[in-house]
Design a protein around this motif. Structure first.
Motif, mmCIF file in Angstrom:
data_model
loop_
_atom_site.group_PDB
_atom_site.id
_atom_site.type_symbol
_atom_site.label_atom_id
_atom_site.label_comp_id
_atom_site.label_asym_id
_atom_site.label_seq_id
_atom_site.Cartn_x
_atom_site.Cartn_y
_atom_site.Cartn_z
ATOM 1 N N ALA A 150 -22.654 -10.205 -5.828
ATOM 2 C CA ALA A 150 -21.243 -9.989 -6.137
ATOM 3 C C ALA A 150 -20.744 -8.757 -5.403
ATOM 4 O O ALA A 150 -21.507 -7.803 -5.182
ATOM 5 C CB ALA A 150 -21.034 -9.823 -7.635
ATOM 6 N N ALA A 151 -19.463 -8.790 -5.024
ATOM 7 C CA ALA A 151 -18.788 -7.644 -4.411
ATOM 8 C C ALA A 151 -17.491 -7.431 -5.176
ATOM 9 O O ALA A 151 -16.646 -8.329 -5.243
ATOM 10 C CB ALA A 151 -18.507 -7.902 -2.939
ATOM 11 N N ILE A 152 -17.334 -6.250 -5.773
ATOM 12 C CA ILE A 152 -16.182 -5.984 -6.633
ATOM 13 C C ILE A 152 -15.449 -4.755 -6.115
ATOM 14 O O ILE A 152 -16.037 -3.683 -5.980
ATOM 15 C CB ILE A 152 -16.624 -5.776 -8.088
ATOM 16 C CG1 ILE A 152 -17.393 -7.009 -8.581
ATOM 17 C CG2 ILE A 152 -15.419 -5.500 -8.981
ATOM 18 C CD1 ILE A 152 -18.049 -6.834 -9.934
ATOM 19 N N SER A 153 -14.166 -4.930 -5.823
ATOM 20 C CA SER A 153 -13.350 -3.864 -5.249
ATOM 21 C C SER A 153 -12.274 -3.417 -6.231
ATOM 22 O O SER A 153 -11.572 -4.240 -6.811
ATOM 23 C CB SER A 153 -12.699 -4.363 -3.951
ATOM 24 O OG SER A 153 -11.666 -3.488 -3.528
ATOM 25 N N VAL A 188 -16.602 -12.533 -5.510
ATOM 26 C CA VAL A 188 -15.798 -11.429 -4.998
ATOM 27 C C VAL A 188 -14.617 -11.228 -5.941
ATOM 28 O O VAL A 188 -13.849 -12.151 -6.191
ATOM 29 C CB VAL A 188 -15.278 -11.685 -3.569
ATOM 30 C CG1 VAL A 188 -14.348 -10.558 -3.142
ATOM 31 C CG2 VAL A 188 -16.435 -11.810 -2.591
ATOM 32 N N GLN A 189 -14.503 -10.033 -6.483
ATOM 33 C CA GLN A 189 -13.337 -9.661 -7.280
ATOM 34 C C GLN A 189 -12.604 -8.534 -6.568
ATOM 35 O O GLN A 189 -13.218 -7.554 -6.148
ATOM 36 C CB GLN A 189 -13.738 -9.191 -8.677
ATOM 37 C CG GLN A 189 -14.082 -10.296 -9.648
ATOM 38 C CD GLN A 189 -14.219 -9.786 -11.074
ATOM 39 O OE1 GLN A 189 -14.127 -8.585 -11.353
ATOM 40 N NE2 GLN A 189 -14.449 -10.697 -12.008
ATOM 41 N N GLU A 234 -16.558 -17.020 -3.937
ATOM 42 C CA GLU A 234 -15.711 -17.292 -5.100
ATOM 43 C C GLU A 234 -14.808 -16.074 -5.274
ATOM 44 O O GLU A 234 -15.218 -15.050 -5.821
ATOM 45 C CB GLU A 234 -16.578 -17.498 -6.339
ATOM 46 C CG GLU A 234 -15.809 -17.728 -7.614
ATOM 47 C CD GLU A 234 -16.694 -17.665 -8.843
ATOM 48 O OE1 GLU A 234 -16.239 -17.082 -9.851
ATOM 49 O OE2 GLU A 234 -17.832 -18.177 -8.804
ATOM 50 N N VAL A 235 -13.584 -16.162 -4.778
ATOM 51 C CA VAL A 235 -12.700 -14.997 -4.697
ATOM 52 C C VAL A 235 -11.667 -15.007 -5.818
ATOM 53 O O VAL A 235 -11.015 -16.021 -6.076
ATOM 54 C CB VAL A 235 -11.975 -14.952 -3.333
ATOM 55 C CG1 VAL A 235 -11.089 -13.708 -3.253
ATOM 56 C CG2 VAL A 235 -12.982 -14.965 -2.192
ATOM 57 N N GLN A 294 -13.618 -4.189 -17.483
ATOM 58 C CA GLN A 294 -14.147 -5.277 -18.308
ATOM 59 C C GLN A 294 -14.392 -6.518 -17.454
ATOM 60 O O GLN A 294 -15.428 -7.191 -17.582
ATOM 61 C CB GLN A 294 -13.176 -5.598 -19.439
ATOM 62 C CG GLN A 294 -13.614 -6.740 -20.340
ATOM 63 C CD GLN A 294 -14.885 -6.434 -21.120
ATOM 64 O OE1 GLN A 294 -15.169 -5.275 -21.406
ATOM 65 N NE2 GLN A 294 -15.652 -7.450 -21.444
ATOM 66 N N SER A 295 -13.450 -6.845 -16.585
ATOM 67 C CA SER A 295 -13.600 -8.003 -15.708
ATOM 68 C C SER A 295 -14.810 -7.840 -14.797
ATOM 69 O O SER A 295 -15.578 -8.790 -14.572
ATOM 70 C CB SER A 295 -12.331 -8.189 -14.875
ATOM 71 O OG SER A 295 -12.449 -9.296 -14.013
ATOM 72 N N ALA A 296 -14.988 -6.631 -14.284
ATOM 73 C CA ALA A 296 -16.129 -6.369 -13.400
ATOM 74 C C ALA A 296 -17.452 -6.531 -14.139
ATOM 75 O O ALA A 296 -18.414 -7.104 -13.607
ATOM 76 C CB ALA A 296 -16.022 -4.961 -12.818
ATOM 77 N N LEU A 297 -17.515 -6.050 -15.374
ATOM 78 C CA LEU A 297 -18.761 -6.164 -16.147
ATOM 79 C C LEU A 297 -19.115 -7.616 -16.429
ATOM 80 O O LEU A 297 -20.283 -8.005 -16.376
ATOM 81 C CB LEU A 297 -18.635 -5.384 -17.460
ATOM 82 C CG LEU A 297 -18.514 -3.865 -17.335
ATOM 83 C CD1 LEU A 297 -18.390 -3.233 -18.710
ATOM 84 C CD2 LEU A 297 -19.690 -3.265 -16.569
ATOM 85 N N VAL A 298 -18.100 -8.418 -16.727
ATOM 86 C CA VAL A 298 -18.339 -9.846 -16.950
ATOM 87 C C VAL A 298 -18.889 -10.491 -15.680
ATOM 88 O O VAL A 298 -19.835 -11.284 -15.714
ATOM 89 C CB VAL A 298 -17.051 -10.549 -17.406
ATOM 90 C CG1 VAL A 298 -17.238 -12.070 -17.424
ATOM 91 C CG2 VAL A 298 -16.632 -10.064 -18.787
#
Length: 268
Positions: free
Chosen positions: A163-166, A185-186, A214-215, A255-259
């Protein structure tokens, strides 16, 4: 009244006799050195030393200011939640910027030389995999501002992360030859962010999607650049920058990133 108090006391004692007591997470942070290309990098590694099982690793990439206390505090939070968190050092030798001019120069140098940036990240990941407390097959990356741009480019480069979260990341494409990436990807962005061009953000998201990612792009109404950092307002005042902390956007994006991290890294 005395009977009521006595009944309550007996009830508490009864519960105490049956309650299990466990020790919570004990987060320890330490300098984590790694080297490549003749350059030494000084990251910050945080983990729960009470955890006896190898855990997935999360690389955390700092804002353009460098590896500072804010990045380290986020690593500590991730460690308390069951990840091994490495806040990487993208500038080398633990350098930090105290002025926006220096921060811009440091970040521009990194993003204009992606092969060197990638090599430093790969060196960090390789050393992480050597640690007995790390599940080397389960890694993700998240980043802030400049660091958000770095993790998006990690996904574009097809690096081995799930996962890559920005968070309010710069959507500058540094990778000249995008590779397939089927991870999560978030992209968390403030609608009032004057430092992120909407066209560039849309282009980055589309390119990542085209590579199989999955963006998900989330826009936070009224949120400015740096919305996740409680120190953003002070920086805005000190240097007259269009930054601002937004508690609601910070909480929702975290919260979204942790999920997403749980889904990507704890899929057994």
């Amino acid at each position: 009244m005395m009977r009521i108090l006595l009944a309550c006391l007996l009830s508490m004692l009864s519960l105490g006799a049956w309650a299990d007591t466990v020790e919570g997470p004990k987060v320890v942070g330490e300098t984590f050195e790694y080297s490549t290309g003749g350059e030494t990098y000084q990251g910050y590694l945080a983990r729960n030393v009470n955890d006896e099982e190898p855990r997935p690793a999360v690389l955390l990439v700092h804002e353009w200011w460098g590896l500072n206390d804010y990045a380290k505090s986020r690593a500590d939070q991730l460690a308390a939640l069951g990840f091994v968190a490495l806040a990487v050092d993208m500038y080398g030798e633990g350098k930090n910027a105290q002025h926006p001019d220096d921060a811009q120069a440091f970040s521009k140098r990194v993003m204009s030389d992606w092969p060197t940036a990638r090599a430093s990240l790969e060196a960090a990941m390789a050393k992480l995999r050597e640690q007995p407390y790390v599940r080397g097959d389960r890694m993700a990356a998240l980043g802030y501002c400049f660091g958000g741009g770095v993790v998006m480019n990690m996904a574009l480069a097809g690096m081995p992360i799930e996962a890559a979260i920005s968070f309010h990341g710069s959507p500058t494409q540094a990778v000249s030859d995008p590779q397939p990436f089927d991870g999560i990807v978030q992209i968390h962005n403030g609608e009032a962010d004057g430092l992120v061009e909407s066209d560039a953000l849309e282009s980055m998201a589309q390119t990542l999607s085209d590579q199989g990612a999955e963006v998900r792009v989330v826009q936070y109404p009224g949120a400015k650049h740096g919305f996740s950092n409680p120190g953003a307002d002070a920086k805005a005042d000190e240097f007259d920058l269009p930054l601002g902390y937004d508690a609601a956007a910070d909480a929702a994006s975290w919260q979204s990133a942790l999920v997403a991290l749980d889904r990507a890294l704890n899929k057994d």
